[in-house]
Enzyme design. Structure first.
Site, PDB file in Angstrom:
ATOM      1  N   ASP A  12       0.816  -1.212   0.000  1.00 54.34           N
ATOM      2  CA  ASP A  12       0.000   0.000   0.000  1.00 54.34           C
ATOM      3  C   ASP A  12       0.850   1.262   0.000  1.00 54.34           C
ATOM      4  O   ASP A  12       0.431   2.305  -0.486  1.00 54.34           O
ATOM      5  CB  ASP A  12      -0.888   0.010   1.253  1.00 54.34           C
ATOM      6  CG  ASP A  12      -2.344  -0.260   0.926  1.00 54.34           C
ATOM      7  OD1 ASP A  12      -2.608  -0.923  -0.091  1.00 54.34           O
ATOM      8  OD2 ASP A  12      -3.213   0.210   1.679  1.00 54.34           O
ATOM      9  N   LEU A  70     -12.488   7.480  -0.739  1.00 53.76           N
ATOM     10  CA  LEU A  70     -13.396   7.630   0.395  1.00 53.76           C
ATOM     11  C   LEU A  70     -14.177   6.346   0.627  1.00 53.76           C
ATOM     12  O   LEU A  70     -15.138   6.034  -0.084  1.00 53.76           O
ATOM     13  CB  LEU A  70     -14.369   8.792   0.144  1.00 53.76           C
ATOM     14  CG  LEU A  70     -13.729  10.136  -0.238  1.00 53.76           C
ATOM     15  CD1 LEU A  70     -14.806  11.183  -0.489  1.00 53.76           C
ATOM     16  CD2 LEU A  70     -12.757  10.599   0.844  1.00 53.76           C
ATOM     17  N   ASN A 110     -14.599   3.245   4.191  1.00 55.97           N
ATOM     18  CA  ASN A 110     -14.490   3.195   5.650  1.00 55.97           C
ATOM     19  C   ASN A 110     -13.132   3.713   6.092  1.00 55.97           C
ATOM     20  O   ASN A 110     -12.996   4.398   7.094  1.00 55.97           O
ATOM     21  CB  ASN A 110     -14.704   1.768   6.149  1.00 55.97           C
ATOM     22  CG  ASN A 110     -14.745   1.695   7.661  1.00 55.97           C
ATOM     23  OD1 ASN A 110     -15.484   2.429   8.306  1.00 55.97           O
ATOM     24  ND2 ASN A 110     -13.934   0.821   8.243  1.00 55.97           N
ATOM     25  N   GLY A 168     -15.994   3.235  -1.938  1.00 53.27           N
ATOM     26  CA  GLY A 168     -17.416   3.086  -1.678  1.00 53.27           C
ATOM     27  C   GLY A 168     -18.197   4.374  -1.546  1.00 53.27           C
ATOM     28  O   GLY A 168     -19.212   4.577  -2.227  1.00 53.27           O
ATOM     29  N   HIS A 171     -20.332   6.328  -4.685  1.00 54.73           N
ATOM     30  CA  HIS A 171     -21.776   6.131  -4.594  1.00 54.73           C
ATOM     31  C   HIS A 171     -22.535   7.218  -3.842  1.00 54.73           C
ATOM     32  O   HIS A 171     -23.772   7.234  -3.911  1.00 54.73           O
ATOM     33  CB  HIS A 171     -22.063   4.776  -3.933  1.00 54.73           C
ATOM     34  CG  HIS A 171     -21.476   3.618  -4.670  1.00 54.73           C
ATOM     35  ND1 HIS A 171     -21.878   3.258  -5.933  1.00 54.73           N
ATOM     36  CD2 HIS A 171     -20.489   2.750  -4.329  1.00 54.73           C
ATOM     37  CE1 HIS A 171     -21.181   2.213  -6.342  1.00 54.73           C
ATOM     38  NE2 HIS A 171     -20.329   1.888  -5.390  1.00 54.73           N
TER      39      HIS A 171
END
Length: 388
Positions: free
Chosen positions: A137, A198, A200, A319, A323
């Site tokens: 990461d 963006l 959790n 997520g 959305h």
């Protein structure tokens, strides 16, 4: 006539402390053959006692879909590893020595690296004849400019304990910045971009000509934006204050900041869909949590506009970013003087896929770009296979 060779596939594993996400993906076509998530590993009520059992369950799920890993064209197993420290910033072929070094990095990412290392060991034992490759990461942010990567603390301590801004979600930020350039039909080297991942977990990055120049997460994934359960930016004095006055230990404070802060700490809820319902019902704690989340996000967008000097693209992903039209609208509200204007109709459209949501006359293009970390990891794995 000989049978045609199957397309090569990579099994991508993303292990958490109590979960194991997997995807079998074709790196060349981008097609996903299978995907899933084993949850509640090790919990009392779970039928999956440990990661060994979880990985065996993955194989059972694949078999139920008539996928045989021995004959499906499997060329590698890719492992998402959150923290690579200073030494690991390229996709790395895993062996015992490398795994030992990853174990030593656990203090830098105590919530993330140990389950990844455990999963690597189990997967290598169950699939010993396939190359196993770690993708980090932190890799994309390895070459952050020194001014962005350096904390203003005692240099000797920082050097000895390898304290710097590492950044996270790098695989997503890299992938989305590349996809944005492809969507616009422009060379990535010609674009200055802000990427907002963006979910959790949430992070922002500024990318100039394909190279990151800033990111919100730091030594750990705790810094930066307000997240589902993490505080994001915090005055370090809070830790000492709680230690002295509330008599909390360092581990207790760290656990609170990682697991009981952010939206959960402010409103008692981390799921944005349920949070939205609470706001609609007039819940003041939910309203405040949302306002704090947006305020922090707008601060970072403004800062990165200044860092870049000239910005071509702002992309929302993950997520919430993909959305939640209201989050996108509120994040960029009132920024017309800074060159950012949304088209309300485009923004509200629920269609999937990469799309433009800015107004036609907006100097800065605003995009929604679905992330695909598994595909990016699979392709990084193939770059290692070519090199060996």
């Amino acid at each position: 006539m000989s049978a045609s060779r199957p397309n090569r596939v990579v099994l991508v594993l993303n292990s958490g402390s109590s979960s194991l996400k997997f995807q079998l993906v074709e790196p060349d076509s981008g097609m996903s053959r299978a995907t899933g998530n084993i949850e509640r590993i090790g919990e009392e009520s779970s039928s999956v006692p440990d990661h060994d059992a979880a990985l065996r369950r993955v194989f059972e799920i694949l078999a139920e879909d008539d996928i045989d890993l021995q004959s499906c064209g499997l060329v590698a197993v890719g492992h998402r590893v959150v923290h690579g420290g200073k030494d690991f910033y390229e996709p790395t072929l895993l062996n015992d020595a490398v795994i030992g070094k990853l174990d030593e990095l656990s203090p830098l990412a105590p919530l993330h690296n140990p389950p990844a290392v455990l999963c690597i060991r189990v997967a290598r034992a169950l699939l010993p004849d396939v190359p196993h490759i770690a993708v980090f990461d932190t890799a994309f942010f390895h070459q952050l400019p020194p001014a962005a990567a350096t904390y203003a603390i005692d240099r000797e301590l920082a050097d000895v304990w390898k304290i710097r801004r590492y950044g996270f979600h790098g695989t997503s930020h890299e992938y989305v910045s590349q996809q944005a350039a492809e969507f616009l039909g422009k060379p990535i080297g010609d674009l200055n971009q802000i990427v907002l991942h963006l979910g959790n977990g949430a992070s922002a990055s500024a990318v100039a000509g394909g190279r990151p120049v800033e990111t919100s997460m730091g030594l750990t994934p705790l810094e930066g934006l307000v997240m589902g359960t993490r505080s994001g930016d915090l005055d370090p004095g809070v830790i000492g204050y709680l230690w002295r006055t509330a008599k909390l230990g360092v581990d207790e404070i760290e656990s609170m900041l990682n697991h009981r802060s952010g939206m959960l700490g402010l409103a008692g809820e981390r799921d944005f869909r349920r949070l939205r319902a609470m706001i609609d019902d007039g819940d003041p704690a939910a309203e405040l949590a949302y306002d704090v989340f947006i305020h922090r996000l707008r601060k970072y967008v403004g800062a990165y506009l200044a860092v870049l000097g000239h910005t071509d693209v702002v992309s929302f992903t993950a997520g919430i970013g993909e959305h939640d039209a209201a989050v996108r609208r509120d994040t960029l509200a009132g920024m017309a003087e800074l060159g950012i204007s949304l088209d309300e109709r485009r923004n509200a459209c629920p269609s999937g896929g990469a799309r433009r949501i800015s107004a036609d006359d907006s100097p800065v293009t605003v995009l929604v770009i679905p992330t695909n970390e598994e595909l990016a990891i699979a392709r990084h794995c193939c770059s290692v296979l070519v090199a060996v």
